[in-house]
Design a protein around this motif. Structure first.
Motif, short mmCIF file in Angstrom:
data_model
loop_
_atom_site.label_atom_id
_atom_site.label_comp_id
_atom_site.label_asym_id
_atom_site.label_seq_id
_atom_site.Cartn_x
_atom_site.Cartn_y
_atom_site.Cartn_z
N ILE A 9 43.16 49.43 49.86
CA ILE A 9 43.79 48.24 50.45
C ILE A 9 44.62 47.56 49.37
O ILE A 9 44.09 47.06 48.37
N LYS A 163 57.62 34.67 29.92
CA LYS A 163 58.59 35.64 30.43
C LYS A 163 59.46 35.03 31.53
O LYS A 163 60.65 35.33 31.63
N LEU A 249 38.48 39.33 51.98
CA LEU A 249 38.02 40.46 52.83
C LEU A 249 36.78 41.11 52.23
O LEU A 249 35.84 41.46 52.94
N GLY A 280 42.37 46.23 39.47
CA GLY A 280 43.62 45.47 39.35
C GLY A 280 43.42 43.97 39.27
O GLY A 280 42.37 43.47 38.87
#
Ligand SMILES: Cc1cc2nc3c(=O)[nH]c(=O)nc-3n(C[C@H](O)[C@H](O)[C@H](O)COP(=O)(O)OP(=O)(O)OC[C@H]3O[C@@H](n4cnc5c(N)ncnc54)[C@H](O)[C@@H]3O)c2cc1C
Length: 319
Positions: A9, A163, A249, A280
């Motif tokens: 996902i 940045k 979720l 991640g």
């Protein structure tokens, strides 16, 4: 009934690298990547930067180029990527699998990998909401070009904030970085670039308490004086104050999170629920970069593979 080995996902860099590795391991995998709700393309948040100079193997490339390369790599293993948003994940003991529902469909899978990333934290001071998209923004690459020769501010002290300021300095005539802490934390190379531009001024130990204007932003009110005034004239404010992990979720499924809402994983990218993995920007690692997400995703794919092999003969929900 079609049964997947794994459903990933999220189709940011993490999800795409996870998919590539799942393909290498011969897993029947599917990637679900929401694009409409956050208006990010496949590739996720990295597509918002024009300089990725720290992804090993590439001295310089844009975020979009990196995302494209990872997407091509996943597709090379014939992993389907569907632009659908997952709205529910549940385990079904009777069917011995997980069910992932999207706004369009429902899918069955032996394992789930959350690579849902995070959404940016919005500015909360007075005026931030009222001037959203009329001087208040969250993406220098998307909106910076609107401010040619203007005066801008970035709120935040991280390397991402640095940045964003560097990118805005390409368009604007002056960029302030306004940070509540003592010292901003750019990567040394970005710190040097900030000094070199001569266009970026860093204001520390300061908060914006109000964004003011008429139709568009005209100034900000600071909680302390800067060069003799609490009011700073400018044309745009870019928020870069961090992210909120998209873990809702997973939480509904019973996945453990920490106090920052990040999914807790171990070194094998396993969550507390058997068959559920994560990687991640959504997980509890301290250092969040494309390469770290990609690495956690690859580990998640391998852990899903191992889990499926170990559980082939038994119910995955023996607990
Ligand atoms: C301005 C900026 C500059 C950066 N520069 C660098 C850099 O130079 N180098 C570097 O290494 N890192 C950089 N980063 C950090 C890097 O971009 C992230 O760490 C990395 O891209 C995170 O990838 P991800 O796939 O985990 O998450 P994301 O990119 O956020 O991807 C998650 C995806 O999941 C999708 N999703 C979420 N919920 C659902 C759902 N329910 N169903 C389906 N899909 C869902 C989202 O739509 C999103 O596309 C930068 C970040 C920013 C903001």
């Amino acid at each position: 009934m079609e049964m997947y080995d794994t459903i990933i996902i999220g189709a940011g860099v993490t999800g795409l690298a996870t998919a590539m590795y799942a393909g290498r391991l011969n897993l029947k995998a599917l990637v679900l990547g929401a694009t409409s709700s956050n208006e990010l393309p496949i590739g996720g948040v990295i597509t918002l930067t024009d300089t990725v100079d720290n992804y090993p193997g590439f001295i310089h490339l844009t975020g979009e180029e990196l995302a494209k390369k990872l997407e091509e790599h996943a597709k090379d293993y014939d992993i389907p990527i569907k632009e659908e948003k997952a709205v529910d994940v549940s385990k079904n003991k009777k069917m011995n699998c997980f069910i992932v529902k999207t706004e369009e469909s429902a899918y069955y899978t032996k394992t789930v990998i959350f690579a849902t990333g995070a959404k940016w934290r919005e500015l909360l001071m007075k005026g931030a909401d009222a001037f959203k998209n009329r001087g208040v923004h969250y993406c220098a690459l998307c909106d910076g070009a609107l401010y040619r020769d203007k005066i801008l501010a970035v709120v935040g002290g991280s390397d991402t904030a640095a940045k964003e300021a560097l990118l805005l300095a390409q368009h604007g005539k002056k960029v302030y970085i306004i940070y509540r802490g003592d010292k901003i934390r750019p990567e040394p190379v970005n710190g040097k670039l900030i000094e070199k531009t001569g266009k970026i001024e860093v204001i520390t130990n300061t908060n914006i308490i109000e964004i003011k204007g008429d139709k568009f932003v005209k100034s900000v009110l600071l909680d302390g004086e800067y060069k003799g005034s609490k009011e700073l004239t400018l044309d745009g404010v870019f928020g870069a104050i961090g992210h909120i992990p998209l873990s809702d979720l997973a939480v509904k499924l019973g996945v453990k999170i920490n106090d920052k809402k990040e999914i807790t994983i171990d070194r094998d990218s396993k969550t507390n629920i058997a068959g559920v993995f994560a990687a991640g920007d959504v997980v509890d690692s301290g250092f969040k970069q494309a390469i770290t997400g990609v690495a956690e995703g690859v580990v998640a794919a391998h852990s899903a593979y191992t889990y499926i092999k170990e559980n082939e003969a038994v119910s995955v929900f023996d607990d």
